[in-house]
Scaffold this active site. Structure first.
Site, PDB file in Angstrom:
ATOM      1  CG  LEU A  77      34.911  28.873 -10.355  1.00 29.80           C
ATOM      2  CD1 LEU A  77      33.440  28.480 -10.359  1.00 29.80           C
ATOM      3  CD2 LEU A  77      35.069  30.367 -10.549  1.00 29.80           C
ATOM      4  CB  ALA A  78      36.775  29.849  -4.197  1.00 28.99           C
ATOM      5  CD  GLU A  79      36.415  25.328  -1.649  1.00 28.37           C
ATOM      6  OE1 GLU A  79      36.575  24.139  -2.036  1.00 28.37           O
ATOM      7  OE2 GLU A  79      37.112  25.859  -0.769  1.00 28.37           O
ATOM      8  CB  THR A  80      35.210  22.072  -7.996  1.00 27.95           C
ATOM      9  OG1 THR A  80      35.609  23.134  -8.873  1.00 27.95           O
ATOM     10  CG2 THR A  80      34.414  21.052  -8.780  1.00 27.95           C
TER      11      THR A  80
END
Length: 263
Positions: free
Chosen positions: A44-47
């Site tokens: 995903l775009a951010e973790t």
């Protein structure tokens, strides 16, 4: 080792809209390389990873390919998880990060980020290069952590089909395209292929630059913004001195356990 995680759609009041983020509440930090591998696995775009410190929470954010200094939607998602799933008391959560102190406050049903404003400088020497990469006519270019390309109208933002290979060669972490909105004060999209994000659905951090720009242009301190990606998301924005306040909704869509075997 087993690690519990939650997936939250930030800047949305319904599932499958806004920007999804993975949140890990850790008892202690994992090895940096392992956190990067986990972020790559989720893709995903951010973790976000967060660890409790005596006076605050320490938060870090990873794209599928790199750690980043600031992320809005994953901070919103983390605060949602801490407030609602780990029963953190009070109305404010204080974070420390690579970008310094950050705060998230409950404001009615929404959560409001308190982030540093980022001032940008005009650099029209890049105008032709940015216009070619985005494939649209660009009125002005500004330089900050990302490049900010100002275009004429919302339709241009929505119809933009950038050459991502060309965008990846431009300076900065990514390119924001923005214009006045039809139903919102301003709209935007964000492309960051050089850090593993072709297009981010809704990006709190870019509004650290967008809010000061549009506040000055529109002579307004409070604004409604919309990030016009396929998923889309609404942000309620305020400029307060050298800080920006960015409020939005969030919804939990998944929780699970990561199985790491003997690591």
């Amino acid at each position: 080792m087993q690690l519990e995680y939650h997936q939250v759609d930030a800047f949305s009041d319904r599932p499958f809209a806004g920007n999804p983020a993975i949140v890990y509440r850790l008892d202690h930090w994992l090895d940096d390389a392992l956190m990067q591998q986990i972020a790559g696995e989720h893709n995903l775009a951010e973790t976000a990873f967060v660890v409790k410190q005596p006076e605050h929470w320490h938060i870090r954010w990873f794209t599928p390919t790199t750690e980043v200094p600031l992320c809005g939607h994953a901070t919103l998602a983390t605060a949602y998880v801490l407030f609602n799933l780990y029963a953190v008391p009070g109305e404010v959560i204080a974070f420390n990060s690579l970008s310094g102190p950050l705060r998230v406050t409950r404001v009615g049903q929404r959560l409001e980020l308190d982030f540093p404003a980022q001032r940008i400088e005009p650099d029209n020497a890049l105008l032709d290069e940015v216009a070619a990469a985005l494939g649209v006519s660009v009125e002005a270019v500004f330089v900050g952590p990302e490049l900010l390309a100002v275009v004429a109208d919302e339709a241009t933002v929505r119809e933009c089909q950038p050459n991502l290979a060309s965008v990846a060669t431009l300076p900065g972490m990514g390119v924001i395209i923005t214009a006045p909105g039809q139903q919102h004060d301003f709209v935007s999209r964000y492309f960051a292929p050089s850090i593993g994000i072709d297009e981010d659905p809704v990006t709190g951090a870019i509004h650290c630059s967008l809010i000061p720009y549009w506040s000055q242009r529109l002579a307004k301190l409070e604004m409604r913004a919309f990030q016009a990606s396929a998923r889309g998301g609404e942000l309620h924005c305020r400029l307060v001195g050298d800080r920006v306040k960015i409020a939005g909704d969030a919804v939990l869509v998944a929780k699970a356990t990561l199985l790491l075997g003997d690591i």
